[in-house]
Design a protein around this motif. Sequence first.
Motif, PDB file in Angstrom:
ATOM      1  N   VAL A  25       0.257  -3.456 -10.737  1.00 50.41           N
ATOM      2  CA  VAL A  25       1.693  -3.569 -11.068  1.00 50.41           C
ATOM      3  C   VAL A  25       2.156  -2.575 -12.246  1.00 50.41           C
ATOM      4  O   VAL A  25       2.869  -1.739 -11.955  1.00 50.41           O
ATOM      5  CB  VAL A  25       1.771  -5.073 -11.820  1.00 50.41           C
ATOM      6  CG1 VAL A  25       3.280  -5.248 -12.138  1.00 50.41           C
ATOM      7  CG2 VAL A  25       1.562  -6.065 -10.784  1.00 50.41           C
ATOM      8  N   SER A  26       1.606  -2.605 -13.320  1.00 59.63           N
ATOM      9  CA  SER A  26       2.162  -1.903 -14.292  1.00 59.63           C
ATOM     10  C   SER A  26       1.692  -0.232 -14.092  1.00 59.63           C
ATOM     11  O   SER A  26       0.783   0.140 -13.761  1.00 59.63           O
ATOM     12  CB  SER A  26       1.510  -2.074 -15.662  1.00 59.63           C
ATOM     13  OG  SER A  26       1.575  -1.241 -16.655  1.00 59.63           O
ATOM     14  N   SER A  27       2.384   0.601 -14.433  1.00 59.61           N
ATOM     15  CA  SER A  27       2.126   2.009 -14.433  1.00 59.61           C
ATOM     16  C   SER A  27       0.875   2.354 -15.141  1.00 59.61           C
ATOM     17  O   SER A  27       0.357   3.244 -14.825  1.00 59.61           O
ATOM     18  CB  SER A  27       3.413   2.881 -14.983  1.00 59.61           C
ATOM     19  OG  SER A  27       3.701   2.518 -16.095  1.00 59.61           O
ATOM     20  N   GLU A  28       0.631   1.464 -16.097  1.00 57.00           N
ATOM     21  CA  GLU A  28      -0.564   1.859 -16.824  1.00 57.00           C
ATOM     22  C   GLU A  28      -2.063   1.027 -16.258  1.00 57.00           C
ATOM     23  O   GLU A  28      -2.839   1.311 -16.661  1.00 57.00           O
ATOM     24  CB  GLU A  28      -0.436   1.263 -18.457  1.00 57.00           C
ATOM     25  CG  GLU A  28       0.441   1.692 -19.159  1.00 57.00           C
ATOM     26  CD  GLU A  28       0.906   1.223 -20.480  1.00 57.00           C
ATOM     27  OE1 GLU A  28      -0.126   0.300 -20.833  1.00 57.00           O
ATOM     28  OE2 GLU A  28       1.687   1.923 -21.436  1.00 57.00           O
ATOM     29  N   GLY A  29      -1.708   0.253 -15.386  1.00 57.85           N
ATOM     30  CA  GLY A  29      -2.887  -0.327 -14.459  1.00 57.85           C
ATOM     31  C   GLY A  29      -3.649   0.629 -14.177  1.00 57.85           C
ATOM     32  O   GLY A  29      -3.154   1.621 -13.280  1.00 57.85           O
ATOM     33  N   SER A  30      -4.742   0.369 -13.884  1.00 58.61           N
ATOM     34  CA  SER A  30      -5.759   1.506 -13.253  1.00 58.61           C
ATOM     35  C   SER A  30      -5.438   1.438 -11.647  1.00 58.61           C
ATOM     36  O   SER A  30      -5.518   2.752 -11.197  1.00 58.61           O
ATOM     37  CB  SER A  30      -7.159   1.097 -13.520  1.00 58.61           C
ATOM     38  OG  SER A  30      -7.461   0.754 -14.826  1.00 58.61           O
ATOM     39  N   CYS A  31      -5.231   0.501 -10.890  1.00 56.91           N
ATOM     40  CA  CYS A  31      -4.943   0.297  -9.613  1.00 56.91           C
ATOM     41  C   CYS A  31      -3.748   1.406  -9.235  1.00 56.91           C
ATOM     42  O   CYS A  31      -3.694   2.162  -8.375  1.00 56.91           O
ATOM     43  CB  CYS A  31      -4.976  -0.700  -8.942  1.00 56.91           C
ATOM     44  SG  CYS A  31      -6.454  -1.758  -9.085  1.00 56.91           S
ATOM     45  N   ALA A  32      -2.703   1.130  -9.962  1.00 55.85           N
ATOM     46  CA  ALA A  32      -1.503   1.733  -9.714  1.00 55.85           C
ATOM     47  C   ALA A  32      -1.582   3.017 -10.315  1.00 55.85           C
ATOM     48  O   ALA A  32      -1.019   3.969  -9.455  1.00 55.85           O
ATOM     49  CB  ALA A  32      -0.322   1.140 -10.759  1.00 55.85           C
ATOM     50  N   ALA A  33      -2.359   3.599 -11.386  1.00 52.30           N
ATOM     51  CA  ALA A  33      -2.553   4.887 -11.715  1.00 52.30           C
ATOM     52  C   ALA A  33      -3.037   5.444 -10.461  1.00 52.30           C
ATOM     53  O   ALA A  33      -2.832   6.690 -10.161  1.00 52.30           O
ATOM     54  CB  ALA A  33      -3.019   5.214 -12.955  1.00 52.30           C
ATOM     55  N   ALA A  34      -4.324   4.880 -10.096  1.00 54.32           N
ATOM     56  CA  ALA A  34      -5.072   5.579  -9.084  1.00 54.32           C
ATOM     57  C   ALA A  34      -4.435   5.985  -7.723  1.00 54.32           C
ATOM     58  O   ALA A  34      -4.447   7.070  -7.210  1.00 54.32           O
ATOM     59  CB  ALA A  34      -6.444   4.989  -8.913  1.00 54.32           C
ATOM     60  N   TRP A  35      -3.422   4.841  -7.465  1.00 52.32           N
ATOM     61  CA  TRP A  35      -2.789   4.886  -6.156  1.00 52.32           C
ATOM     62  C   TRP A  35      -1.672   6.057  -6.302  1.00 52.32           C
ATOM     63  O   TRP A  35      -1.600   6.925  -5.287  1.00 52.32           O
ATOM     64  CB  TRP A  35      -2.111   3.446  -5.974  1.00 52.32           C
ATOM     65  CG  TRP A  35      -1.020   3.526  -4.788  1.00 52.32           C
ATOM     66  CD1 TRP A  35       0.151   3.422  -4.620  1.00 52.32           C
ATOM     67  CD2 TRP A  35      -1.404   3.780  -3.633  1.00 52.32           C
ATOM     68  NE1 TRP A  35       0.688   3.551  -3.665  1.00 52.32           N
ATOM     69  CE2 TRP A  35      -0.301   3.747  -2.844  1.00 52.32           C
ATOM     70  CE3 TRP A  35      -2.603   4.006  -2.615  1.00 52.32           C
ATOM     71  CZ2 TRP A  35      -0.210   3.976  -1.425  1.00 52.32           C
ATOM     72  CZ3 TRP A  35      -2.637   4.114  -1.452  1.00 52.32           C
ATOM     73  CH2 TRP A  35      -1.349   4.329  -0.699  1.00 52.32           C
ATOM     74  N   ARG A  36      -0.916   5.910  -7.463  1.00 54.31           N
ATOM     75  CA  ARG A  36       0.300   7.010  -7.307  1.00 54.31           C
ATOM     76  C   ARG A  36      -0.428   8.584  -7.419  1.00 54.31           C
ATOM     77  O   ARG A  36       0.173   9.230  -6.670  1.00 54.31           O
ATOM     78  CB  ARG A  36       0.748   6.735  -8.964  1.00 54.31           C
ATOM     79  CG  ARG A  36       1.704   5.830  -9.011  1.00 54.31           C
ATOM     80  CD  ARG A  36       2.355   5.903 -10.488  1.00 54.31           C
ATOM     81  NE  ARG A  36       3.319   6.841 -10.641  1.00 54.31           N
ATOM     82  CZ  ARG A  36       3.754   6.978 -11.776  1.00 54.31           C
ATOM     83  NH1 ARG A  36       3.420   6.277 -12.934  1.00 54.31           N
ATOM     84  NH2 ARG A  36       4.808   8.085 -11.974  1.00 54.31           N
ATOM     85  N   TYR A  37      -1.547   8.782  -7.807  1.00 57.05           N
ATOM     86  CA  TYR A  37      -2.050  10.106  -7.774  1.00 57.05           C
ATOM     87  C   TYR A  37      -3.201  10.295  -6.851  1.00 57.05           C
ATOM     88  O   TYR A  37      -3.899  11.281  -6.869  1.00 57.05           O
ATOM     89  CB  TYR A  37      -2.309  10.667  -9.161  1.00 57.05           C
ATOM     90  CG  TYR A  37      -1.283  10.377 -10.124  1.00 57.05           C
ATOM     91  CD1 TYR A  37      -0.313  11.242  -9.899  1.00 57.05           C
ATOM     92  CD2 TYR A  37      -1.084   9.633 -11.004  1.00 57.05           C
ATOM     93  CE1 TYR A  37       0.913  11.169 -10.725  1.00 57.05           C
ATOM     94  CE2 TYR A  37      -0.131   9.413 -11.966  1.00 57.05           C
ATOM     95  CZ  TYR A  37       1.049  10.505 -11.566  1.00 57.05           C
ATOM     96  OH  TYR A  37       2.038  10.429 -12.417  1.00 57.05           O
ATOM     97  N   SER A  38      -3.494   9.419  -5.994  1.00 61.35           N
ATOM     98  CA  SER A  38      -4.479   9.313  -4.983  1.00 61.35           C
ATOM     99  C   SER A  38      -4.479  10.537  -4.002  1.00 61.35           C
ATOM    100  O   SER A  38      -5.325  10.938  -3.519  1.00 61.35           O
ATOM    101  CB  SER A  38      -4.799   8.251  -4.166  1.00 61.35           C
ATOM    102  OG  SER A  38      -3.775   7.569  -3.471  1.00 61.35           O
ATOM    103  N   GLY A  39      -3.194  10.852  -3.603  1.00 63.67           N
ATOM    104  CA  GLY A  39      -2.865  12.098  -2.677  1.00 63.67           C
ATOM    105  C   GLY A  39      -3.367  13.463  -3.213  1.00 63.67           C
ATOM    106  O   GLY A  39      -3.838  14.046  -2.242  1.00 63.67           O
ATOM    107  N   ARG A  40      -3.933  13.668  -4.264  1.00 68.15           N
ATOM    108  CA  ARG A  40      -4.723  14.826  -4.842  1.00 68.15           C
ATOM    109  C   ARG A  40      -6.042  14.686  -4.767  1.00 68.15           C
ATOM    110  O   ARG A  40      -6.906  15.432  -5.086  1.00 68.15           O
ATOM    111  CB  ARG A  40      -4.081  15.015  -6.271  1.00 68.15           C
ATOM    112  CG  ARG A  40      -4.928  14.136  -7.142  1.00 68.15           C
ATOM    113  CD  ARG A  40      -4.169  14.431  -8.784  1.00 68.15           C
ATOM    114  NE  ARG A  40      -4.170  15.793  -9.006  1.00 68.15           N
ATOM    115  CZ  ARG A  40      -4.976  16.562  -9.345  1.00 68.15           C
ATOM    116  NH1 ARG A  40      -6.464  16.230  -9.425  1.00 68.15           N
ATOM    117  NH2 ARG A  40      -5.192  17.958  -9.599  1.00 68.15           N
TER     118      ARG A  40
END
Lengths: 93, 367
Positions: B349-364
Motif C-alpha cells: 500500500v504505502s510507497s514506503e512498503g517493501s512490496c510497493a517499493a520493490a514493485w514500482r522499480y522491479s522493471g529495472r
Amino acid sequence: MCLAVPMTVVELTPDGGGVVELEGVRRSVRLDLLDDPQVGDVVIVHAGFAIETLDAAEAEARMALFARLAATYERELGGPVTLAAPPSRDGEG
Amino acid sequence: MRYVDGFRLPGAAKALTQELARLGDALGPRRVKLMEVCGSHTMAIARYGLKDLLPANVRLVSGPGCPVCVTDPGYVDAALALAERGAALATFGDMLRVPGSRGSLADARAAGADVRVFYSPVQALEWAEAEPDQAWVVLAVGFETTAAPLAALALEIRRRGLGNVTLLTATKTVPPALDALVADPALAIDGFLCPAHVSAIIGARAYLPYAEEHGRACVVAGFEPLDVLYGVKGLLEQLVAGVARVDNQYERVVRWEGNPAAQRAIARVFVPVDAPWRGLGVVPASGLALGPGLADLDASVRFERPVTAGRVNPACRCGDVLKGVIEPAECRLFGAPCVPERPLGPCMVSSEGSCAAAWRYSGRGAR
Ligand code: SF4
C-alpha cells in the motif's frame, strides 16, 4: 511520509507556527517541536511540523566528502559518470 | 548545486561501490545480513537500485519500518466502525488502501463515509473548527517522527478547547521492535541501518543497547543514495573489524541525544502500551496511547470501541517481509494479483512498503 529536503524558516508567527521556504515556495509550518526556533534556521519538516534543525556545517562537510570521492573516481576513470534513478512504473521518481 | 544533488553524485556512488566490494572481499567466506529499519530507506534503496551495488555476500533486507505496513487490520476495522457511527475520519493518505478485515478506508469512502486526507494533522483542526457539530477522529499512525507532531496536535486540541476532535491511536516506537528482532535468533541480523528521522527524535544513543548488549553493528544514515551507501560501508567496516558500535552518519540532522522538545511533547501526551505489529505479534511497550488526563481525546474511549485484533489475509506474507525473512518477490501474490492499485496486504500500500517499493522499480531487475 518523510521529506528529507530541508527548508528555511522565513517567518515566526505568535501561535507557535511559522513560514518556511524552499526554492521560492512558501509553506506554513508548526514550530512547537523545536526549542527556540529562529528566522534563518534550516529545518526538516515532517507532517507539517519542523522536527529538527539542519546543522549546516555538517551538511557542508558531508557534501565535500562526497564531492572528493566523486572527483577521485572520475579522475581515475577519466570522465564523469551518470547514475540516473530508474524510471518507476507510475512515472513518479 | 542544489542541496540534494550533493548527496546523489554518480562518481561518489561508483567510488563507494568499489569500497563496498573491497569490504565484501575482506569478510572472506562470511555472508552477512543487514537490515534497513526505515521505510524511507527502503524506498531510496529500491528507487536507486542500491541492492545491485552490494557485494554478493552482503544481503540488505527490509525491516518493520513502514508504519502503515505494521498496523494491525483491527485498527482499520475500528476506524471504520467509528465512521459507521457518524464520525468523520481525518488521515494521512497512505492509510486509505490498507486492508482491514472487511475492506479499507477507501472502500468506506466510496460507500459514502466521510474520510478526508491531510498532509499535516493540523488541517484536521481547521476542519473541526469549520464543522463544530461534526465529530472528527484523527487516525494517529506512525513512529516517533509522527508521534511527536501528533503529541503537539493533542496539546493544540486542548489549547484551542476543541471538544469535537479525538485521536484513534496506533502510534508506535521503534526500539521495542528492534528488541523483538534481536531476540529472534532465526533472523540473525548482523547490523542495522538505523532510521534517519526517527533518530532525529529519539537520538542516536537509542541504539546503544543493540551494539553494546547484542553485538549488532549500528549506523544512523540519511536517506539520500550516497547516505545509504556510506552507511552500509560503515556497517561493513564494523563487521570486518569485529566491533559493534553506534555510528551517527547523519549528524547534519540527528543529535546524539535527539530532539528534547519533541521527546517532552511525546512524554506529556503518550504512555507506552503493548501493541500488535504485523509479523512481530504483540510487542511489549511498543505502542503509544494517550496518557491519563487525556482520555477524553481518545476516540476508542469516547466511542466505546476498543481496537481489537483483526483478520489478516492468510496468503499475504507481509509479516515475513517485515522481518526480512523473505523478499517481496518471494510472495506468490506479488505483482499478480497484488499490486499497489489493488493491494492484498499493507506492504503493497504505502510507497514506503517493501512490496510497493520493490514493485514500482522491479522493471529495472531489482533483486
Ligand atoms: S506482495 Fe502483497 S500479498 Fe504478498 S506479502 Fe506483499 S503485500 Fe502481502
